[in-house]
Enzyme design. Sequence first.
Site, PDB file in Angstrom:
ATOM      1  CB  CYS A   1     -61.231  -6.818  -0.231  1.00 39.53           C
ATOM      2  SG  CYS A   1     -62.582  -5.991  -1.064  1.00 39.53           S
TER       3      CYS A   1
ATOM      4  N   GLY B   1     -60.115 -11.709  -3.904  1.00 38.68           N
ATOM      5  CA  GLY B   1     -60.505 -10.597  -4.768  1.00 38.68           C
ATOM      6  C   GLY B   1     -59.722 -10.627  -6.053  1.00 38.68           C
TER       7      GLY B   1
ATOM      8  CG  ASN C   1     -61.813  -8.113   4.079  1.00 34.46           C
ATOM      9  OD1 ASN C   1     -61.324  -9.080   4.621  1.00 34.46           O
ATOM     10  ND2 ASN C   1     -62.903  -8.215   3.346  1.00 34.46           N
ATOM     11  N   GLY C   2     -64.515  -5.728   3.982  1.00 37.67           N
ATOM     12  CA  GLY C   2     -65.793  -5.736   4.694  1.00 37.67           C
ATOM     13  C   GLY C   2     -66.782  -4.822   4.009  1.00 37.67           C
TER      14      GLY C   2
ATOM     15  CE1 TYR D   1     -65.793 -21.405  -2.605  1.00 36.05           C
ATOM     16  CE2 TYR D   1     -66.441 -19.143  -2.164  1.00 36.05           C
ATOM     17  CZ  TYR D   1     -65.967 -20.097  -3.031  1.00 36.05           C
ATOM     18  OH  TYR D   1     -65.670 -19.764  -4.308  1.00 36.05           O
TER      19      TYR D   1
ATOM     20  CG  ASP E   1     -69.868 -27.937  -3.616  1.00 32.42           C
ATOM     21  OD1 ASP E   1     -68.778 -27.460  -3.228  1.00 32.42           O
ATOM     22  OD2 ASP E   1     -70.440 -27.529  -4.639  1.00 32.42           O
TER      23      ASP E   1
END
Length: 496
Positions: free
Chosen positions: A13, A39, A122-123, A268, A382
């Site tokens: 998030c 998110g 967040n987490g 990422y 990638d």
Amino acid sequence: MPKSEIDKPRCHCAVVGVFGHPAAAQMTYYALLAQQHRGQEGSGIVTSERDEKAGRYRFHVHRDFGLVDDVYKDERIFTDHLRGTLAIGHNRYSTAGASNNKTNIQPFTVLYKGGNIAIAHNGNLTNFRSIRKRLQDEGTIFQTTSDTEVILHLIARSKEKDQIDQIRDALNQIEGAFSLVILTDNKLIAARDHAGFRPLALGRKGNAFVVASETVGFDIIDAEYVRDIQPGEIVVIDTHAQKSGQPISLRINDQPARPHHCIFEYIYFSRPDSQIFGHSVDKVRRKLGKTLAKAQPVVPKNPKDKVIVINVPDSSNTATMGYVQETNKMGGKVRLEIGLIRSHYIGRTFIQPKQDVRENKVKTKFNTVRGVLKDNVVVIVDDSIVRGTTSKQLVQLVKAAGPKEVHFRVTAPPITHPCQYGMDFPTPRELIANQCGGDIKKIGEELGADSLGYLTIEELLTAAPHENGENYCTACFNGKYPVPIDVNQSKEENEA
Ligand code: SF4
């Protein structure tokens, strides 16, 4: 984008907090917009407004499913509803709690003995099931299935007199990953767990303070980055902080911080234009590409063949540049090419693709530039391979353009374990690395590539910044979880 389209771990998030700005909700909206990648299921903003006539504060709430632009598309939400100079906001991807339940959209709010309070997280808490069970046994009624709600109950039930002590008392009892913004009637509070798994930064815009998961949330509103909220730190922002320019900094408890930043933020998740854990993501990602070039060079079968290196837009753009730069520095002769074009306009299509397209879902997202790929040796760079479905389809797509060879290089080690700290991976048995028993040659064959090369954990850690004694979590690559996990929670989530 339909959930199954691209095979990547799902991000947790984004959180935002604004203190002391007349357009606090709009500022929060823009900062959420810049962090949409963290998110996409839902979004919410809560503001605090002083009602002088009534002599009290009022909270205003707007939350809904959808992308940020959809959730706040009616301008009147800001002019008529989300009034006040304090705000917190949240973009949601559910990591704990049912995703189709609107009550699970944050920020959560309650009115308790200490006044109004709202929270955005967040987490992922690693001990929330045991806390929730204890509280339920004692009679607490929960309104959501989210782990975050236990924090509000712990605050409300605290025996401490002072509200900040109540918050500290609650944070003392929770474990796992949490980067939090908390709104009280007249304060903005930001806090981060001892390991600092998830990022959280403090910024300023004039006299106003801003808190955001990523610094891109500051750039969009012309706020300046001040510093990171430190692992194990609670930062209290009130009118005193506004006057002095210095918020109060408290420790959650006396334990020293044991940083274990999520290394996947660099691989990422975070945007390359963000500064995460005090470092530029672009710079780190470039270094990952350079390290990969040294560790996993590509040697064409015929030395006369041209080698081109292509990125998988957008997440591997920066790392691919690093790969090409380092290869050529080492005496290689490779060219960076744009061989894959990503369609940015394929959003949320609910029309079922025809059978032949469905077999290669990647086609709805990417197309190849045939002339670039044909008759060349192609290296695809990638950031990660999860189930392997997207990577396999990408190799097929590239092969259809007629290259001589297709090699696959990855700026991460093989993913073998689930994340317990707020990132959503598929179950271990769905991960291609586990399906192939960790045999990299076999994974490469499964993808249909002429060769496959990953970074090792050691190489990954060498490439990550360590100037300030940074330490990283690598549990999804080796199963070494730095913070213990509630046994029931771990079993349930591994089998989910
Ligand atoms: S397990 Fe992986 S994704 Fe989760 S916090 Fe650790 S490094 Fe990040």
